[in-house]
Enzyme design. Structure first.
Site, PDB file in Angstrom:
ATOM      1  N   GLU A 265       0.860  -1.192   0.000  1.00 30.73           N
ATOM      2  CA  GLU A 265       0.000   0.000   0.000  1.00 30.73           C
ATOM      3  C   GLU A 265       0.887   1.229   0.000  1.00 30.73           C
ATOM      4  OE1 GLU A 265      -2.644   0.322   3.367  1.00 30.73           O
ATOM      5  OE2 GLU A 265      -3.680  -1.566   2.944  1.00 30.73           O
ATOM      6  N   GLU A 318     -13.577   5.136   0.847  1.00 31.51           N
ATOM      7  CA  GLU A 318     -14.401   4.131   1.537  1.00 31.51           C
ATOM      8  C   GLU A 318     -15.029   4.765   2.772  1.00 31.51           C
ATOM      9  OE1 GLU A 318     -12.307   0.132   1.677  1.00 31.51           O
ATOM     10  OE2 GLU A 318     -10.780   1.339   0.695  1.00 31.51           O
ATOM     11  N   LYS A 321     -14.826   3.163   6.533  1.00 26.55           N
ATOM     12  CA  LYS A 321     -13.595   2.901   7.284  1.00 26.55           C
ATOM     13  C   LYS A 321     -13.679   3.666   8.600  1.00 26.55           C
ATOM     14  CE  LYS A 321      -9.576   2.086   5.786  1.00 26.55           C
ATOM     15  NZ  LYS A 321      -8.207   2.344   5.337  1.00 26.55           N
ATOM     16  N   GLU A 327      -9.002   8.637   7.088  1.00 22.17           N
ATOM     17  CA  GLU A 327      -9.046   7.228   6.660  1.00 22.17           C
ATOM     18  C   GLU A 327     -10.031   7.009   5.508  1.00 22.17           C
ATOM     19  OE1 GLU A 327      -7.289   4.523   7.597  1.00 22.17           O
ATOM     20  OE2 GLU A 327      -6.024   5.928   8.698  1.00 22.17           O
TER      21      GLU A 327
END
Ligand SMILES: *[C@@H]1O[C@H](CO)[C@@H](O)[C@H](O)[C@H]1NC(C)=O
Ligand SMILES: *[C@@H]1O[C@H](CO)[C@@H](O)[C@H](O)[C@H]1NC(C)=O
Length: 347
Positions: A265, A318, A321, A327
């Site tokens: 990542e 997202e 999360k 985040e």
């Protein structure tokens, strides 16, 4: 030189060499209640000419869909299954039977990752999992081998907090609480099986927590700033190289100087905190893509010329999360599939 729309970036590999994009992958996380269906998401990846995708489980729908594409898949065993698999060959065999064999060989499963950032959790249960991690990796490898599947590399993505420090890189060592019990057996496994050390490496976090000392350009790989490691004499033009070489130095000190790295990542947030915006995100990701796909390969100061498989985080923002606001803002695409930002390819 101008600003190219993000989607054009993914056409570039078509125009140059096909193998270029094989080195850049995309993380496809599904922690959102507004995301496109797996079917639409795989179509988006195909249209973007992404050649490698990493998911956080072994979602049957996604793996089935990928079987009709040429996209390589990296799949993951969830953290809460590691202890069981680590203590039972039967359970490891069962996992491979249920999550690999149904899609093999049509789905191009490339990496099988055991857990996600397992050594970052400190609860009693987490620390139990630490001790099952390498046994689980060994058992899964054995299960694959029993099925005559030898090309799938088994690894586990870890976060940079496995190191005590990253500056200077030559002084880096693994955390003492995991060094003997987990890291040494893991290095032995990765070396023996010719696998990769998967590292989640974000320059954003060290930069955002230490902005007095780290230049934004250094964190964004802009290359007009450098530091020297006084002990090795090596010159660092960006924070990502500094982080990756720290890991190589730490491995070398334990007797494993040659294990290959993969960046499982990396990325930059497009919103949610200081320095998190679409301009910086576009600069960071385009600079990483340019570095990783360069011909000939750039590598790092310790390993010049070496290819580093890399997965950008992440395909979508997202919204489910947990944790701080930031985040939820790492996506390249809006939930409707349109790009969140354009990428400047001129630098
Ligand atoms: C694996 O290969 C060996 C040797 O070719 C063969 O005897 C065995 O049946 C194979 N096993 C599986 C599960 O295909
Ligand atoms: C910046 O670096 C100096 C010297 O290495 C150190 O003493 C100081 O704590 C650092 N500042 C921050 C905010 O980390």
């Amino acid at each position: 030189m101008g600003v190219l729309p993000f989607y054009l970036l993914f056409l570039l590999p078509l125009l140059s060499q096909a193998e270029i994009s094989s080195k850049i992958g995309i993380n496809y996380g599904q922690l959102g209640n507004n995301l496109p269906s797996p079917h639409e998401s795989i179509n988006l990846l195909t249209r973007m000419k992404v050649e490698s995708v990493k998911i956080y489980d072994a979602n049957p729908e996604i793996l089935n869909l990928l079987s009709s594409t040429n996209i390589q898949a990296s799949i993951m065993i969830p953290n809460n299954e590691i202890s069981t698999i680590g203590s039972s060959q039967m359970k490891a065999d069962e996992w491979v039977r249920n999550n690999v064999l149904p899609y093999y060989p049509k789905t191009l499963i490339h990496f099988l990752l055991v857990g996600n950032e397992v050594l970052t959790g400190y609860s009693e249960q987490d620390q139990q999992t630490w001790l099952h991690l390498v046994p689980a990796m060994r058992r899964i490898k054995r299960s694959l081998k029993a099925q005559n599947i030898t090309h799938i590399k088994v690894g586990t993505p870890l976060a940079m907090d496995i190191l005590d420090s990253t500056f200077p890189p030559s002084a880096a060592t693994f955390r003492s609480d995991i060094r003997e019990s987990v890291i040494i057996p893991m290095l032995e496994f990765l070396h023996r099986t010719k696998s990769f050390f998967f590292i989640d490496a974000y320059t954003y976090f060290p930069w955002s927590s230490n902005r007095q000392n780290i230049s934004l350009d250094f964190a964004l790989l802009r290359g007009n700033f450098y530091i020297t490691d006084p002990a090795s004499g090596l010159l660092y033009t960006n924070l990502l190289d500094q982080m990756l070489d720290s890991l190589i130095f730490a491995m070398s000190k334990l007797g494993y100087p040659n294990i290959r790295l993969a960046v499982s990542e990396t990325g930059w947030p497009n919103s949610g905190d200081i320095g998190a915006n679409i301009v910086n995100a576009a600069i960071y990701n385009s600079n990483v893509i340019r570095k990783i796909t360069a011909k000939p390969p750039v590598g790092t100061p310790v390993r010049p010329g070496v290819v580093i498989p890399t997965f950008i985080f992440s395909l979508f923002d997202e919204n489910q999360k947990t944790g701080p606001e930031i985040e939820r803002h790492w996506g390249l695409l809006h939930p409707d599939g349109t790009p969140i930002y354009e990428i400047d390819l001129s630098k």
